[in-house]
Design an enzyme around this catalytic site. Structure first.
Site, PDB file in Angstrom:
ATOM      1  N   ASP A 177       0.983  -1.333  -0.035  1.00  0.00           N
ATOM      2  CA  ASP A 177      -0.075  -0.192  -0.050  1.00  0.00           C
ATOM      3  C   ASP A 177       0.799   1.310  -0.098  1.00  0.00           C
ATOM      4  OD1 ASP A 177      -1.844   2.031   0.316  1.00  0.00           O
ATOM      5  OD2 ASP A 177      -3.102   0.626   1.893  1.00  0.00           O
ATOM      6  N   ARG A 191      -0.060   4.476  -0.244  1.00  0.00           N
ATOM      7  CA  ARG A 191      -0.867   5.522  -0.172  1.00  0.00           C
ATOM      8  C   ARG A 191      -0.390   6.285   1.193  1.00  0.00           C
ATOM      9  NH1 ARG A 191      -6.812   3.140   0.072  1.00  0.00           N
ATOM     10  NH2 ARG A 191      -5.663   1.382   1.012  1.00  0.00           N
TER      11      ARG A 191
END
Length: 385
Positions: free
Chosen positions: A317, A319
């Site tokens: 991930d 983000r």
């Protein structure tokens, strides 16, 4: 000074100035069009420089130009993720990225280097060559390729640190210190400002105002979808929603993004207290649409959603949540009730000074195509289904 403002101010101390955002943004554009970028790093008190070009797109002309500006007779190295290197025969490294240098550079052209970088392509093998560790400047160049939403792979040659300014002027190239690249995402989020807003009635929520936030370098806008008029003297019900072209717009059944977006808008509207959906431009958990499609292709070969990202050379991930925290701060909300199943979103907001007073469950049934995807999020990513 509020707690949120104090936390943000403390973390702002080492951020690069806004003027450097533009240079990083220009370098991102250069990489995307096959241009060379110069990156400076420091290790053991000594400066070093590299000239890099993205492995995709990699025109033969660009490769030849890169070879021409290398210091001494150094051969180009292709910097690729560990997982890709191991699939090509390198078993000795535990570093996230590693470099490969062919003994006879003439055996590798631009097309071949592009194939080496792409895990969707099968190779018969590599020419004779050596694997090596990468330096700080090359690591930052990989970060730059991620910011460009390209495959995280670059071709690199060393350049003399004391000649890099003259080289940049002669070749019309940008120079970036590695710390400017590594600090870009936080500095960009810190520079977000409201640039536009309008009333936009929605199917499930008619009293809606959409507010656009843009960073100082003119990068992609994030959106705040403000539903009704949430009170600022109590925790607001919010949802952090990462952009998903396939799920949000064309109704993909491979994920649950579309139902989550529309469900959040509907639930906030029905609450009678208002709230906000923050629509964040972080497609594919931060890897971009093109790479998400590549990840889908790997999933069709048997990888789960997290391993597919890592096979491409990304974190599971990628983000960041500072943009969301900054938007909430500017809107006047420092304590929220968060519609999510993802503990990392809660931690991400808390890390940037936004208090999450309650997690509100936000899940939807599988549809026959995304069971494995949802199971992976629960068992490997820790989502709270």
């Amino acid at each position: 000074m509020t707690q949120s403002t104090a936390v943000t101010a403390q973390k702002d101390k080492n951020l690069i100035p806004a003027t450097d955002l533009i240079t990083v943004s220009r370098a991102v554009a250069d990489l995307r069009r096959g241009e060379i970028v110069l990156v400076m790093g420091q290790e053991n008190g000594k400066s070093h420089g590299v000239a890099v070009i993205a492995a995709e797109p990699l025109p033969q002309q660009g490769l030849e130009r890169l070879r021409g500006i290398a210091s001494s007779t150094a051969s180009p190295a292709i910097i690729i993720p560990r997982v890709r290197a191991k699939s090509l025969g390198e078993v000795r490294t535990d570093d996230a990225f590693v470099g490969f240098v062919a003994k006879n550079p003439a055996e590798i052209d631009a097309d071949r280097l592009g194939q080496i970088a792409n895990p969707l392509l099968e190779l018969d093998g590599l020419p004779d060559g050596d694997w090596r560790a990468i330096n700080m400047a090359e690591s930052a160049a990989i970060r730059l390729s991620k910011l460009a939403r390209l495959l995280p792979a670059v071709v690199s040659v060393p350049v003399d640190a004391d000649q890099i300014d003259a080289l940049a002027a002669a070749q019309n190239l940008l120079i970036l210190p590695s710390e400017h690249i590594n600090g870009y995402e936080n500095a960009s989020a810190a520079s977000l400002r409201q640039v536009s807003q309008a009333r936009v009635p929605l199917e499930d929520a008619e009293n809606v105002t959409v507010i656009a936030f843009r960073p100082a370098d003119g990068g992609q806008e994030h959106l705040a979808i403000v539903i009704d008029e949430p009170a600022r003297d109590k925790p607001a019900l919010i949802r952090l929603h990462s952009e998903c072209f396939t799920g949000d717009l064309i109704g993909s059944l491979r994920c649950d993004c579309g139902p989550q977006l529309r469900g959040a808008i509907s639930e906030i509207a029905k609450s009678g207290q208002g709230g906000i959906v923050l629509y964040l431009r972080q497609e594919g958990r931060g890897i971009g649409l093109v790479n998400k499609l590549r990840a889908y292709a790997l999933q069709d070969r048997g990888f789960d959603t997290l391993d597919a990202n890592e096979e491409l050379g990304f974190d599971a991930d990628e983000r960041v949540y500072r943009p969301a925290a900054e938007m909430l701060r500017q809107l006047g909300f420092e304590t929220v009730r968060l519609l999510t199943n993802n503990p990392e979103k809660m931690a991400g907001l808390e890390n940037w000074g936004v208090t999450v007073s309650e997690r509100v469950a936000h899940k939807f049934p599988s549809n026959g195509h995304n069971e494995f995807y949802l199971q992976t999020k629960k068992e490997r990513a820790g989502h709270l289904f």
